[in-house]
Write a protein that holds these residues in place. Sequence first.
Motif, PDB file in Angstrom:
ATOM      1  N   ARG A 131       0.842  -1.196   0.000  1.00 41.17           N
ATOM      2  CA  ARG A 131       0.000   0.000   0.000  1.00 41.17           C
ATOM      3  C   ARG A 131       0.877   1.247   0.000  1.00 41.17           C
ATOM      4  O   ARG A 131       0.564   2.224  -0.655  1.00 41.17           O
ATOM      5  CB  ARG A 131      -0.916   0.007   1.220  1.00 41.17           C
ATOM      6  N   PHE A 180       7.333   3.930   3.637  1.00 39.34           N
ATOM      7  CA  PHE A 180       7.571   5.198   4.321  1.00 39.34           C
ATOM      8  C   PHE A 180       9.003   5.257   4.821  1.00 39.34           C
ATOM      9  O   PHE A 180       9.523   4.269   5.349  1.00 39.34           O
ATOM     10  CB  PHE A 180       6.617   5.350   5.515  1.00 39.34           C
ATOM     11  N   TYR A 185      11.431   7.457   7.508  1.00 37.38           N
ATOM     12  CA  TYR A 185      11.441   8.375   8.637  1.00 37.38           C
ATOM     13  C   TYR A 185      12.882   8.599   9.069  1.00 37.38           C
ATOM     14  O   TYR A 185      13.734   7.714   8.943  1.00 37.38           O
ATOM     15  CB  TYR A 185      10.679   7.795   9.833  1.00 37.38           C
ATOM     16  N   PHE A 237       8.656  12.235   9.695  1.00 34.39           N
ATOM     17  CA  PHE A 237       8.282  11.733   8.380  1.00 34.39           C
ATOM     18  C   PHE A 237       9.111  12.396   7.283  1.00 34.39           C
ATOM     19  O   PHE A 237       9.294  13.618   7.282  1.00 34.39           O
ATOM     20  CB  PHE A 237       6.793  11.996   8.134  1.00 34.39           C
ATOM     21  N   THR A 249       6.799   9.201   1.371  1.00 38.39           N
ATOM     22  CA  THR A 249       5.962   8.051   1.075  1.00 38.39           C
ATOM     23  C   THR A 249       6.162   7.696  -0.395  1.00 38.39           C
ATOM     24  O   THR A 249       6.151   8.568  -1.261  1.00 38.39           O
ATOM     25  CB  THR A 249       4.465   8.343   1.277  1.00 38.39           C
ATOM     26  N   TYR A 288       4.651   4.880  -3.342  1.00 42.46           N
ATOM     27  CA  TYR A 288       3.499   3.993  -3.517  1.00 42.46           C
ATOM     28  C   TYR A 288       3.711   2.926  -4.578  1.00 42.46           C
ATOM     29  O   TYR A 288       3.116   1.849  -4.487  1.00 42.46           O
ATOM     30  CB  TYR A 288       2.264   4.810  -3.880  1.00 42.46           C
ATOM     31  N   GLN A 312       3.413  -0.570   4.546  1.00 44.20           N
ATOM     32  CA  GLN A 312       2.031  -0.860   4.888  1.00 44.20           C
ATOM     33  C   GLN A 312       1.471  -1.771   3.803  1.00 44.20           C
ATOM     34  O   GLN A 312       1.596  -1.465   2.607  1.00 44.20           O
ATOM     35  CB  GLN A 312       1.218   0.421   4.972  1.00 44.20           C
TER      36      GLN A 312
END
Lengths: 115, 111
Positions: B31, B34, B36, B46, B49, B51, B91
């Motif tokens: 999904r 990420f 950090y 953060f 991201t 995808y 995720q």
Amino acid sequence: DTEVTQTPKHLVMGMTNKKSLKCEQHMGHRAMYWYKQKAKKPPELMFVYSYEKLSINESVPSRFSPECPNSSLLNLHLHALQPEDSALYLCASSQGPGQGNNEQFFGPGTRLTVL
Amino acid sequence: EDQVTQSPEALRLQEGESSSLNCSYTVSGLRGLFWYRQDPGKGPEFLFTLYSAGEEKEKERLKATLTKKESFLHITAPKPEDSATYLCAVQAHDSNYQLIWGAGTKLIIKP
């Protein structure tokens, strides 16, 4: 504003004390999280609230009790903790399911020491 | 089993010496991935991201890339203030909330 605030910064408590950690966000996020982080380890998920309802409890001992009074606030009530519960407690928030981006924004953490 | 592996565990570089951090992942449908940054005693900050494979994101001296099996965080001409632990998390499609975390890479930039 991408800020999540947590209070207190540091907390020292005895095993018989009752204390609370507080977290606040004003990003309009509908999911809020509690994590526990030990030294040199990644964060470990404890609880997730989604739209102010408890969605996930990762089998956390009952001496930790979460509460979500409204969509901006998250509390973690602590009672009869053990020394091994000493850790950095992190609050995070995200937009929530079906709301777009899934990134979680973290607060600065509360350093908890249990004596 | 879904898992994330970061390498190296620690990386020491001279100021200005470019390098890359690796995040390899196995997940049943991605999904999001990420990145950090975490300073000692602070919460994770953060960064990016990603995808889908082929996606790239940049911020100052950092650039994150994604393939179907791994992500790289490239750091160009780092400065001492880039010293931190860099965490990668993924995720899965069937998760609304849970992240699978790597153990992190501790980056030290010497002046």
